[in-house]
Structure formats: C-alpha cells, structure tokens
Scaffold this motif. Sequence first.
Motif, PDB file in Angstrom:
ATOM      1  N   ASP A  57       0.804  -1.226   0.000  1.00  0.00           N
ATOM      2  CA  ASP A  57       0.000   0.000   0.000  1.00  0.00           C
ATOM      3  C   ASP A  57       0.836   1.274   0.000  1.00  0.00           C
ATOM      4  OD1 ASP A  57       1.038  -0.211   2.504  1.00  0.00           O
ATOM      5  OD2 ASP A  57      -0.869  -0.195   3.583  1.00  0.00           O
ATOM      6  N   GLY A  58       2.172   1.141  -0.066  1.00  0.00           N
ATOM      7  CA  GLY A  58       3.033   2.315  -0.091  1.00  0.00           C
ATOM      8  C   GLY A  58       3.121   3.052   1.228  1.00  0.00           C
ATOM      9  N   ASP A  59       2.755   2.395   2.330  1.00  0.00           N
ATOM     10  CA  ASP A  59       2.749   3.031   3.650  1.00  0.00           C
ATOM     11  C   ASP A  59       3.703   2.274   4.574  1.00  0.00           C
ATOM     12  OD1 ASP A  59       2.247   4.466   5.913  1.00  0.00           O
ATOM     13  OD2 ASP A  59       0.232   3.651   6.243  1.00  0.00           O
ATOM     14  N   LEU A  60       4.769   2.929   5.005  1.00  0.00           N
ATOM     15  CA  LEU A  60       5.741   2.285   5.884  1.00  0.00           C
ATOM     16  C   LEU A  60       5.166   1.990   7.264  1.00  0.00           C
ATOM     17  CD1 LEU A  60       9.012   4.258   5.067  1.00  0.00           C
ATOM     18  CD2 LEU A  60       8.487   1.901   4.465  1.00  0.00           C
ATOM     19  N   ALA A  61       4.133   2.713   7.666  1.00  0.00           N
ATOM     20  CA  ALA A  61       3.553   2.508   8.995  1.00  0.00           C
ATOM     21  C   ALA A  61       2.930   1.122   9.137  1.00  0.00           C
ATOM     22  CB  ALA A  61       2.507   3.579   9.279  1.00  0.00           C
ATOM     23  N   SER A  62       2.567   0.513   8.009  1.00  0.00           N
ATOM     24  CA  SER A  62       1.937  -0.808   8.049  1.00  0.00           C
ATOM     25  C   SER A  62       2.960  -1.943   8.038  1.00  0.00           C
ATOM     26  CB  SER A  62       0.998  -0.973   6.852  1.00  0.00           C
ATOM     27  OG  SER A  62       1.718  -0.908   5.627  1.00  0.00           O
ATOM     28  N   VAL A  63       4.255  -1.621   7.985  1.00  0.00           N
ATOM     29  CA  VAL A  63       5.314  -2.631   7.906  1.00  0.00           C
ATOM     30  C   VAL A  63       5.868  -2.907   9.301  1.00  0.00           C
ATOM     31  CG1 VAL A  63       7.567  -3.194   6.930  1.00  0.00           C
ATOM     32  CG2 VAL A  63       5.903  -1.931   5.562  1.00  0.00           C
ATOM     33  N   PRO A  77       9.306   3.710   0.656  1.00  0.00           N
ATOM     34  CA  PRO A  77       8.306   2.684   0.348  1.00  0.00           C
ATOM     35  C   PRO A  77       8.180   2.462  -1.156  1.00  0.00           C
ATOM     36  CG  PRO A  77       7.223   4.749   0.922  1.00  0.00           C
ATOM     37  CD  PRO A  77       8.694   4.965   1.142  1.00  0.00           C
ATOM     38  N   LEU A  78       8.168   1.205  -1.569  1.00  0.00           N
ATOM     39  CA  LEU A  78       8.074   0.852  -2.990  1.00  0.00           C
ATOM     40  C   LEU A  78       7.040  -0.251  -3.159  1.00  0.00           C
ATOM     41  CD1 LEU A  78      11.913   0.733  -3.662  1.00  0.00           C
ATOM     42  CD2 LEU A  78      10.363   2.523  -4.435  1.00  0.00           C
ATOM     43  N   THR A  79       6.294  -0.178  -4.230  1.00  0.00           N
ATOM     44  CA  THR A  79       5.236  -1.166  -4.467  1.00  0.00           C
ATOM     45  C   THR A  79       5.587  -2.163  -5.565  1.00  0.00           C
ATOM     46  OG1 THR A  79       4.149   0.376  -5.992  1.00  0.00           O
ATOM     47  CG2 THR A  79       3.436   0.420  -3.690  1.00  0.00           C
ATOM     48  N   GLU A  80       6.653  -1.913  -6.322  1.00  0.00           N
ATOM     49  CA  GLU A  80       7.023  -2.796  -7.435  1.00  0.00           C
ATOM     50  C   GLU A  80       8.436  -3.338  -7.205  1.00  0.00           C
ATOM     51  OE1 GLU A  80       6.567  -0.711 -11.068  1.00  0.00           O
ATOM     52  OE2 GLU A  80       4.441  -0.251 -10.751  1.00  0.00           O
ATOM     53  N   PRO A  81       8.569  -4.544  -6.668  1.00  0.00           N
ATOM     54  CA  PRO A  81       9.899  -5.089  -6.364  1.00  0.00           C
ATOM     55  C   PRO A  81      10.795  -5.221  -7.591  1.00  0.00           C
ATOM     56  CG  PRO A  81       8.161  -6.381  -5.305  1.00  0.00           C
ATOM     57  CD  PRO A  81       7.482  -5.443  -6.239  1.00  0.00           C
ATOM     58  N   GLY A 274      10.545  15.985 -10.922  1.00  0.00           N
ATOM     59  CA  GLY A 274      11.640  15.027 -10.854  1.00  0.00           C
ATOM     60  C   GLY A 274      12.829  15.370 -11.719  1.00  0.00           C
ATOM     61  N   VAL A 275      12.984  16.642 -12.065  1.00  0.00           N
ATOM     62  CA  VAL A 275      14.132  17.049 -12.885  1.00  0.00           C
ATOM     63  C   VAL A 275      15.419  16.924 -12.088  1.00  0.00           C
ATOM     64  CG1 VAL A 275      15.212  18.974 -14.113  1.00  0.00           C
ATOM     65  CG2 VAL A 275      12.747  18.587 -14.326  1.00  0.00           C
ATOM     66  N   TRP A 276      15.421  17.441 -10.841  1.00  0.00           N
ATOM     67  CA  TRP A 276      16.648  17.492 -10.043  1.00  0.00           C
ATOM     68  C   TRP A 276      16.746  16.365  -9.024  1.00  0.00           C
ATOM     69  CZ3 TRP A 276      19.036  20.659 -12.919  1.00  0.00           C
ATOM     70  CH2 TRP A 276      18.435  21.788 -13.435  1.00  0.00           C
ATOM     71  N   PHE A 277      15.608  15.888  -8.546  1.00  0.00           N
ATOM     72  CA  PHE A 277      15.621  14.843  -7.515  1.00  0.00           C
ATOM     73  C   PHE A 277      14.388  13.970  -7.692  1.00  0.00           C
ATOM     74  CE2 PHE A 277      13.928  18.818  -5.847  1.00  0.00           C
ATOM     75  CZ  PHE A 277      12.652  18.447  -5.466  1.00  0.00           C
ATOM     76  N   SER A 278      14.491  12.727  -7.221  1.00  0.00           N
ATOM     77  CA  SER A 278      13.389  11.784  -7.346  1.00  0.00           C
ATOM     78  C   SER A 278      12.259  12.154  -6.396  1.00  0.00           C
ATOM     79  CB  SER A 278      13.876  10.365  -7.048  1.00  0.00           C
ATOM     80  OG  SER A 278      12.787   9.461  -7.021  1.00  0.00           O
ATOM     81  N   MET A 279      11.020  11.943  -6.841  1.00  0.00           N
ATOM     82  CA  MET A 279       9.867  12.220  -6.005  1.00  0.00           C
ATOM     83  C   MET A 279       9.512  11.028  -5.122  1.00  0.00           C
ATOM     84  SD  MET A 279       9.044  15.316  -6.591  1.00  0.00           S
ATOM     85  CE  MET A 279       7.436  15.390  -5.780  1.00  0.00           C
ATOM     86  N   GLU A 280      10.257   9.927  -5.226  1.00  0.00           N
ATOM     87  CA  GLU A 280      10.011   8.774  -4.367  1.00  0.00           C
ATOM     88  C   GLU A 280      10.292   9.151  -2.912  1.00  0.00           C
ATOM     89  OE1 GLU A 280      12.520   5.687  -5.768  1.00  0.00           O
ATOM     90  OE2 GLU A 280      11.244   5.175  -7.469  1.00  0.00           O
ATOM     91  N   GLY A 281       9.398   8.763  -2.035  1.00  0.00           N
ATOM     92  CA  GLY A 281       9.574   9.058  -0.623  1.00  0.00           C
ATOM     93  C   GLY A 281       9.016  10.401  -0.203  1.00  0.00           C
ATOM     94  N   THR A 282       8.527  11.227  -1.150  1.00  0.00           N
ATOM     95  CA  THR A 282       7.909  12.494  -0.786  1.00  0.00           C
ATOM     96  C   THR A 282       6.466  12.250  -0.342  1.00  0.00           C
ATOM     97  OG1 THR A 282       7.255  12.887  -3.089  1.00  0.00           O
ATOM     98  CG2 THR A 282       9.373  13.766  -2.381  1.00  0.00           C
ATOM     99  N   SER A 283       5.796  13.298   0.097  1.00  0.00           N
ATOM    100  CA  SER A 283       4.423  13.162   0.590  1.00  0.00           C
ATOM    101  C   SER A 283       3.477  12.765  -0.540  1.00  0.00           C
ATOM    102  CB  SER A 283       3.960  14.481   1.213  1.00  0.00           C
ATOM    103  OG  SER A 283       3.858  15.487   0.215  1.00  0.00           O
TER     104      SER A 283
END
Length: 340
Positions: A57-63, A77-81, A274-283
């Motif tokens: 679910d992309g939520d670290l709180a559930s891990v 958090p990642l949903t696609e291994p 996402g030009v300068w930095f990845s949006m992964e892990g943002t809100s």
Amino acid sequence: MWKRIIAVLVARNREFYRDRAGLSWNILMPIMMVLAFAFIFQGDGEDLLKIGVVTPDGDLASVESPFLALKHIGFVPLTEPEAAVIKVERHQLDLLLDPRAEPVYWVNLNSAKGYLAERLLRDAYATPGGVAPERQTVSGEALRYVDWVLPGVLAMNIMFSSLWGVGWVIVRYRKNGVLRRLKATPLSPWEFLTAQVVSRLIVVLAASLVVYLGAALLLDFPMRGSYLALFLVYVAGSLCLISLGLIIAARLRTEEVADGLLNLMSWPMLLLSGVWFSMEGTSALAQTASSALPLTHVVAAAREVMIDGAGVLEVLPEIGLLLALAAGFLTLATWMFRWE
C-alpha cells in the motif's frame, strides 16, 4: 490555408535564427548546466543510507520490521519489487527489503554502502526468535547523478524554450501591433497558432539535438533504449508545452504579466517533476501534484528510454497522454485567442 501557415512559419523561424544571442543561449545554457552538475556531483554523494522497503500500500507505517526502527537511514516505500531491484543494481538504492511473510532482501555486491546496510539489517534481525531475511545478490555499476539528471535537463530546456518561445513572443506581437495587422489578412487564429506551434517545434527539437550531441561528446552517459522512442517522447512533450504556452499568450497584452505567469507555471514543474531529484519518498500530496504536471511525464518517459532501455511500446502511454494534452491545450488557446 497551408500557404498562409507556411508563410507565418518561415517568417517566425527567420526571426529566431537571426537573433544570434537568443540562439546561442538556447544551446549553451543546458550544456553548461549538465557540466556543472557533473562537476558538483562527481563524488560519492551524501553518507545517508537509502533503503527501499516493499510495501503493497506504499505506507511504511503498516510494515513490521526491527530494521525500520534504526535511525539516520532513509527508508523509501516501494510497491514494485522488480523495478526496485534494478535500482539496487545501479546503486540508486543501497539495499531493498521485502519484509512480508518470508522476509528477503537484495544487496549489490559492488556497493560499499550496500555492505554496511546488510550488516545493519542482519544485526537488527539478530534477536531471540528472529527470522533472518533471505539474501539475494545483484551486481551492476553505479548510475552517476549526471546520467540520471541529463534526461530531465533536456526536458527542462524544452519546457523553457516552448513556454517562452511562444508565450512571451506572441504577447510582444500583440503589444507592438503585429497581430492587429495580421488580423486584416485572411489568416485565422487557428492557422496562426498552428504555424507558431510548428515553428517552435522545429526550433526546440533542433536545439535539443545540438544539446544532446554536445553532451554526448563531453559526457559518457548511457543511452540504453530506442532513439525513436526518445524522439517521440520529446516531440510529444514539446507539442504539449508549446500548446500550454499558447494559452498564456492568448489574451495578455504586456510582456511583464506574461513573464510572471510563465514563471508561475514553470517553477512548480521544475521543482515537482523530478528534474533534479526523485519524487520517491515524498508526501502523497507532492506525488499527486507531480503526476498532474506535463513535464513529469516527459522526464519519466525520457529516463525510461535512456536509463531503463525502454522502447516505443513501453512509453506509448506517456506519449499518448502528452499528445492528448497538447490537443486540448491548443483547442483552448484557439478559443481564447484575441488579435488585440
């Protein structure tokens, strides 16, 4: 009709290439930016470990994992291994953990940070009754920051050239009375705007080609995918952003207002695409806003081609979306357009 469109197109192109200062800036500026980033980020980067965590679910709180209790580690958090394992191969992630029923993790044997992350992981699970995750190893060379950022810099150059190349120029035409004179001709708004789109598209693609070749001579960056796919991505992105610039130019009368609105439009895309930095892990809000921006899809598709080796079929959804947005923006700009 086509004779009128071609006449306006030729006149606009002549105006552009006769402006040597503007032409030089469109070519040299992005090359200098790529070289600057290559120099600034030529080291190993920051010391903080970056760990990917597979969560449905992309939520670290559930891990539930003792490893996530460690401080000074960035957990993403990642949903696609499958896609995340590729990031481990390229050193974009120091380690990937799947903490579900049968815990497993992936580590790159060539990564010094991966070695440290693995030791911390195994120590975290070394508790009475704890089940150590299964180890999976991968290998691969590190992806440099300049390799990752180059597709975004090319897309950024297209954005600025597309928005200001039509948005600011057409407002200047209106202020100087050029549009008033064109109104007296048989030229329709649709024909005029179509000529502006085609003219700017030729200029943008030509300048981008020069920038790409210049970067290729100066930097040894990867190009793993299809050149046709990359070309189609940038064509669709250019059409979309040019048409977006036409909306700004549809009615404004002063360059100052146009410049302010173009900045208001471009800076959110520059920060959230996402030009300068990845949006992964943002809100979640930031990621939602990012997905609504055209530049995000241009950058993502270009990286898929250049870094992940995608072909035309893999990036066809992004191309289709950008073309659909371009058609919608151009239709809206034509409806809003005023000669005076």
